[in-house]
Design an enzyme around this catalytic site. Structure first.
Site, mmCIF file in Angstrom:
data_model
loop_
_atom_site.group_PDB
_atom_site.id
_atom_site.type_symbol
_atom_site.label_atom_id
_atom_site.label_comp_id
_atom_site.label_asym_id
_atom_site.label_seq_id
_atom_site.Cartn_x
_atom_site.Cartn_y
_atom_site.Cartn_z
ATOM 1 N N GLU A 44 -11.229 -40.186 -41.378
ATOM 2 C CA GLU A 44 -11.186 -38.724 -41.422
ATOM 3 C C GLU A 44 -11.889 -38.246 -42.692
ATOM 4 O OE1 GLU A 44 -7.765 -35.322 -40.688
ATOM 5 O OE2 GLU A 44 -7.230 -37.068 -41.888
ATOM 6 N N LYS A 119 -9.174 -32.271 -33.441
ATOM 7 C CA LYS A 119 -7.814 -32.624 -33.835
ATOM 8 C C LYS A 119 -6.805 -31.581 -33.360
ATOM 9 C CE LYS A 119 -5.306 -33.892 -38.104
ATOM 10 N NZ LYS A 119 -5.466 -34.015 -39.583
ATOM 11 N N CYS A 165 -5.730 -38.896 -37.382
ATOM 12 C CA CYS A 165 -4.721 -38.886 -38.438
ATOM 13 C C CYS A 165 -3.333 -38.435 -37.971
ATOM 14 C CB CYS A 165 -5.224 -38.038 -39.611
ATOM 15 S SG CYS A 165 -4.370 -38.376 -41.174
#
Length: 284
Positions: A44, A119, A165
């Protein structure tokens, strides 16, 4: 003897220089190619990891992607470009309200962007630092607009389910990726030192065991201004075993073979998806 595909996962210490970080990416891609890898996963925020720089990085999104496409072609690699701030949604509409999207891209060796995942879960949390005496507040939703599309992409090695993440903490996303056909999951990340120490390996193994997929966890490691990340990039197989992990500091790669037949054998011997009984999620 069948030659199994080799996956590579990077660990980086990205700073505020996009050019320097992309230079590091080129070195990592060369190392992955030398080790016989066919796919490399970046962490990331690999292109720039600095407070308040998301908008400036987003302004260079198209240029960054073009450079990555050229590198993928140069090294003959499939590339999961961990996450890059992007000023527009997948349909081309600009993100409003002064925010951007956190976009993870799958780029092919013929220099094409094959898939994009934005995301979904944003890290809004208060986390004590590694001394346990101070608490830092993280509010990604101030800077980022959440995505709303679950993405599984086709590769020559199998079906790739994309996460970023904080998504690792939500098993329903990983299970939905599995239901949509994923054989392996990517998890480019920048876990804080504290949360990584507590949960990084646990979450990688749990999502692998939940879904019976390989999980490729590419991590940031070290200091980024005042923020410290945990590192320990790792690859987990479909049984939930860590098969490769980077225990040293700094940038580098780890590799592991991907055995799709072993994945299927694992699923045949314990068909978890077929055994699901509780209709807690509308997608199951």
């Amino acid at each position: 003897m069948i030659n199994l595909p080799i996956f590579a996962v990077a660990q980086m210490n990205s700073q505020d220089s996009i050019n320097q970080n992309l230079g590091d990416v080129s070195v990592l891609m060369m190392q992955a190619r030398e080790k016989g890898a066919c796919l490399l996963v970046l962490p990331e925020n690999f292109a720039c990891f600095a407070a308040g720089q998301q908008a400036n990085t987003a302004a260079r999104f198209d240029d960054i992607v073009q450079q990555l496409q050229q590198m993928a072609a140069k090294y003959g690699l499939w590339l999961v470009a961990g996450s890059i701030p992007c000023p527009y949604r997948p349909n081309g509409q600009p993100v409003t309200g002064g925010r951007v999207r956190s976009a993870s891209l799958l780029i092919s060796p013929d220099a094409k962007t094959v898939a994009r995942y934005d995301k979904i879960h944003l890290f809004d949390a208060q986390v004590s630092d590694n001394t346990g005496t101070n608490t830092n507040s993280y509010q990604e939703s101030v800077t980022f607009e959440p995505g709303d599309e679950v993405v599984v992409a086709s590769t020559p090695f199998g079906q790739l389910g994309m996460m970023v993440c904080y998504d690792l903490r939500f098993p329903e996303l990983a299970l939905l990726l599995r239901k949509k056909g994923a054989d392996f999951l990517t998890a480019p990340s920048a876990f804080t030192y504290t949360t990584g120490q507590m949960h990084w390996q646990l979450l990688l193994r749990a999502r692998a065991a939940d879904t019976q997929c390989y999980v490729l966890g590419a991590a940031q490691q070290g200091m980024h201004g005042e923020r410290q990340t945990w590192g320990h990039s790792a690859i987990t197989n479909a049984a939930g075993d860590i098969v490769a992990e980077r225990n040293s500091e700094g940038i580098g790669i780890i590799t592991a073979e991907f055995d799709r037949n072993a994945v299927q054998q694992r699923r045949d011997s314990m068909p978890l998806i077929q055994h699901r009984r509780l209709g807690l999620l509308k997608d199951f």
